[in-house]
Design an enzyme around this catalytic site. Sequence first.
Site, PDB file in Angstrom:
ATOM      1  N   ASP A  68      46.540  97.692  46.019  1.00 33.37           N
ATOM      2  CA  ASP A  68      45.754  98.488  46.953  1.00 33.37           C
ATOM      3  C   ASP A  68      46.562  98.746  48.225  1.00 33.37           C
ATOM      4  O   ASP A  68      47.308  97.885  48.685  1.00 33.37           O
ATOM      5  CB  ASP A  68      44.462  97.752  47.324  1.00 33.37           C
ATOM      6  CG  ASP A  68      43.558  97.575  46.118  1.00 33.37           C
ATOM      7  OD1 ASP A  68      43.520  98.495  45.284  1.00 33.37           O
ATOM      8  OD2 ASP A  68      42.909  96.510  46.004  1.00 33.37           O
TER       9      ASP A  68
ATOM     10  N   TRP B 242      42.951  50.561  50.562  1.00 36.62           N
ATOM     11  CA  TRP B 242      43.072  49.328  49.798  1.00 36.62           C
ATOM     12  C   TRP B 242      41.691  48.757  49.485  1.00 36.62           C
ATOM     13  O   TRP B 242      40.826  48.684  50.352  1.00 36.62           O
ATOM     14  CB  TRP B 242      43.893  48.298  50.590  1.00 36.62           C
ATOM     15  CG  TRP B 242      43.936  46.971  49.885  1.00 36.62           C
ATOM     16  CD1 TRP B 242      44.744  46.613  48.845  1.00 36.62           C
ATOM     17  CD2 TRP B 242      43.100  45.839  50.159  1.00 36.62           C
ATOM     18  NE1 TRP B 242      44.465  45.317  48.448  1.00 36.62           N
ATOM     19  CE2 TRP B 242      43.462  44.821  49.236  1.00 36.62           C
ATOM     20  CE3 TRP B 242      42.080  45.580  51.075  1.00 36.62           C
ATOM     21  CZ2 TRP B 242      42.845  43.566  49.212  1.00 36.62           C
ATOM     22  CZ3 TRP B 242      41.465  44.340  51.054  1.00 36.62           C
ATOM     23  CH2 TRP B 242      41.840  43.345  50.143  1.00 36.62           C
TER      24      TRP B 242
ATOM     25  N   ARG C 183      52.561  42.717  55.092  1.00 34.80           N
ATOM     26  CA  ARG C 183      52.364  41.475  54.343  1.00 34.80           C
ATOM     27  C   ARG C 183      53.566  40.529  54.521  1.00 34.80           C
ATOM     28  O   ARG C 183      54.016  39.892  53.589  1.00 34.80           O
ATOM     29  CB  ARG C 183      52.111  41.745  52.863  1.00 34.80           C
ATOM     30  CG  ARG C 183      51.313  40.630  52.181  1.00 34.80           C
ATOM     31  CD  ARG C 183      51.277  40.786  50.677  1.00 34.80           C
ATOM     32  NE  ARG C 183      50.548  39.674  50.075  1.00 34.80           N
ATOM     33  CZ  ARG C 183      50.741  39.240  48.832  1.00 34.80           C
ATOM     34  NH1 ARG C 183      51.646  39.815  48.066  1.00 34.80           N
ATOM     35  NH2 ARG C 183      50.036  38.248  48.359  1.00 34.80           N
TER      36      ARG C 183
ATOM     37  N   LYS D 252      53.807  42.049  35.228  1.00 31.61           N
ATOM     38  CA  LYS D 252      53.005  42.700  36.261  1.00 31.61           C
ATOM     39  C   LYS D 252      53.941  43.027  37.415  1.00 31.61           C
ATOM     40  O   LYS D 252      54.460  42.138  38.084  1.00 31.61           O
ATOM     41  CB  LYS D 252      51.866  41.799  36.739  1.00 31.61           C
ATOM     42  CG  LYS D 252      50.989  42.450  37.806  1.00 31.61           C
ATOM     43  CD  LYS D 252      49.858  41.531  38.235  1.00 31.61           C
ATOM     44  CE  LYS D 252      48.991  42.184  39.307  1.00 31.61           C
ATOM     45  NZ  LYS D 252      47.895  41.279  39.754  1.00 31.61           N
TER      46      LYS D 252
ATOM     47  N   ASP E 184      54.448  44.466  40.916  1.00 31.48           N
ATOM     48  CA  ASP E 184      53.654  44.718  42.118  1.00 31.48           C
ATOM     49  C   ASP E 184      54.509  45.378  43.198  1.00 31.48           C
ATOM     50  O   ASP E 184      55.747  45.361  43.148  1.00 31.48           O
ATOM     51  CB  ASP E 184      53.073  43.399  42.631  1.00 31.48           C
ATOM     52  CG  ASP E 184      51.736  43.581  43.338  1.00 31.48           C
ATOM     53  OD1 ASP E 184      51.412  44.722  43.729  1.00 31.48           O
ATOM     54  OD2 ASP E 184      51.022  42.586  43.511  1.00 31.48           O
TER      55      ASP E 184
ATOM     56  N   ASP F 288      42.774  45.775  43.808  1.00 33.74           N
ATOM     57  CA  ASP F 288      42.634  44.347  44.090  1.00 33.74           C
ATOM     58  C   ASP F 288      41.172  43.944  44.214  1.00 33.74           C
ATOM     59  O   ASP F 288      40.859  42.752  44.204  1.00 33.74           O
ATOM     60  CB  ASP F 288      43.373  43.995  45.386  1.00 33.74           C
ATOM     61  CG  ASP F 288      44.868  43.827  45.170  1.00 33.74           C
ATOM     62  OD1 ASP F 288      45.303  43.748  44.003  1.00 33.74           O
ATOM     63  OD2 ASP F 288      45.609  43.777  46.169  1.00 33.74           O
TER      64      ASP F 288
END
Length: 744
Positions: free
Chosen positions: A53, A200, A444, A477, A479, A549
């Site tokens: 257009d 978390w 941590r 595991k 992490d 967690d």
Amino acid sequence: MLIQVDLDRQQFHLTNGQVSYIFHVMKNGQLGHLYYGKALRHRLDFSHLQTYDVPTAASCHIYADDPAFSLETIRQEYPAYGNSDFREPAISVRNPNENHVPDFKYHSYRILSGKPNLEGLPATYATAEEAETLQVVLQDAFLQAELVLNYTIFRDKPVITRSVLLRNLGENAIIINRLMGASIDLPDKDFLMLHLVGTWSRERHIKERKLEAGIQSISSIRGASSHHHNPFLALKRLDATEQHGEVYGFQLVYSSNFLMQVEVDHYDVTRLTAGIHHYGFQWELNPKESFQTPEVVMVYSNEGLNGMSQAFHGLYRNHLIPAQWKKEVRPILINNWEATYFDFNEEKLVEIATSASELGIELFVLDDGWFGKRDNDTSSLGDWYVDKRKLPNGLGSLANKINATGMKFGLWFEPEMISPNSDLFRQHPDWAVGVPGQSYTLGRNQLVIDFSRPDIVDYMYNRMSAIIRETNLSYVKWDMNRNMTEAFSNALPVHRQGEFFHRYILGVYNLYERLTKEFPHVLFESCAGGGGRFDPGMMYYAPQAWASDDTDAVERLKIQYGTSLAYPLYSIGSHVSATPNHQTLRTTPLQMRANVAYFGTFGYELNPLTMNEEEKEEIKKQIAVYKQHRALIRDGQFYRLLSPFNGNETAWMVVSEDQAEAFVGWYQVLTSANPPKHKTLRLAGLDENRVYEVCGKQFYGDELMTIGLPLPTEFNGVNGATAKRGGDYQSEVFYVKWVENTSI
């Protein structure tokens, strides 16, 4: 053929009877987008789908004799900024010493059977019988660069995947500032944007918002896909539901900084882009080098959100997770973390494992605290040598004793982290991610180790592989408990620090690739402080992930419900934990905790030594139930029935592909006085003409889906003798089985 190409009209049509994706080469040599949605019959010419257009007086146009050809108003396939399109682009590249507006024009195409791998990156895979791939090559003569746009369409799924490869064909370096994995322009804005938000311990909650003019986005610049925004986004029509209506789903197969953005322009055209976040990103591409973007998965559904989810689930189960885990039974595990935290010795661990084995649990996982001098979370990450104070006979001895109980042995690692109080940091302080001379930010009590460096990846591979061999490990595991700060690598020059985040995740992928290839029998479960890196990139190596967690059953209703939008149940790490719950202090019945955890990989986070005989007998029954149904949970079609985000009840179910059986979960968080009578739960996915048996009663499938399955009678204050349920935290699971000999 899944891909139709009209060379005369330079049009491309990808279709498999479930979805169509159509684009063409425009007269300026760039690619224009024509259509994406429900499958269309192929025809000779689709050019009428693009309208031109005459724009307003304020619009810019490329050709003096054709004012209607303005990139401001044309839907494009892989747009750049600077030549009449003022929307956010998919690409921004330049020579180091020269300015240039990218002008990638069509050069050629090729069609491949199956799907090629993406070098260094996780991606979906397919054989020649399962998919076809279209590669469209674009070239920029001034930049002396080549773009390869990859499109893969799967034969039996409403799924198309996209990615982009940029090659430097010239003699000078190219600087990449933005290179998205996909861009798509949809013709209107009549959508609700649905995505997964959180933090978390409350990851992947569902958020909806109506598209409006401007930019809406989800992203992460944390160095991980994050707890806060999952790299998933859906656009659903305003009238779409779980079972009906149009939904477009998009997901990025990537585990680091990402951006998924929806821009609605001044003509209500919706542009979606997805890829690596451009903030802090800059890549120097030297002559003859190439850069590969992560893959974007695109799903179309005209059967609502459930249809979209089932397409994602089937794709990831069969074309993403490691092949050896497609049909392999995942073991029911017990993790010692909430039972002991850091306080354990060999005797205590063997005692827990022996008791767990007697209950029918199949895998014992030793969590944090087995290495260095790790008595709390302030030390020893990086010192991946057994703590002889706790385990004087070593990990091999412990593994043998665990195996002697009849259980497999698994181990927790956090290989991407380093403690300031560790031998490794004292020996190699430059291995930590951080700016020289600037203080570190702790998370941590730990720092991130620099996985952008191949020497560090090699070091970690040698340590982890040695431990896997020593223990004949069955499970890891993996992490990752903090996000990136001071994102700087001591191994990169200052002008290439913009490459750090991407190089880091390539290092993570490289370590995963080496370990999973050498130890294909080891089941890897990814974890990042729970669900902080729950994404398809991780799933390519680790077929399951610790969802959160937060193990509280009530919280897990929302977490697992939201996760199911894009991820199959058998990827969701879901365990029964102790009460009061360690994250919420809520006390819920053992039955409810199991009834929620069944719809995932199932396991336990508690101490069987502190349980009474009644609880142990209940756990034995739970394990028997899960073992009976875990193949169905792994392979079946998942249906969401009632949303925890919309009320007090949650319900979902899994139906076998042949519709012969189903497993249903129903949950009510709080009770009420004098509750409704004759309550039913409408099921889904059954054969309406078959007869099914549930709890000793028989129903036609259409009755179960239209009227519903009668729920047990609830206590109303006076019917204590006949009530089957009552109080807060109610739950029921039902097994639905097709019967040929009927009493109806």
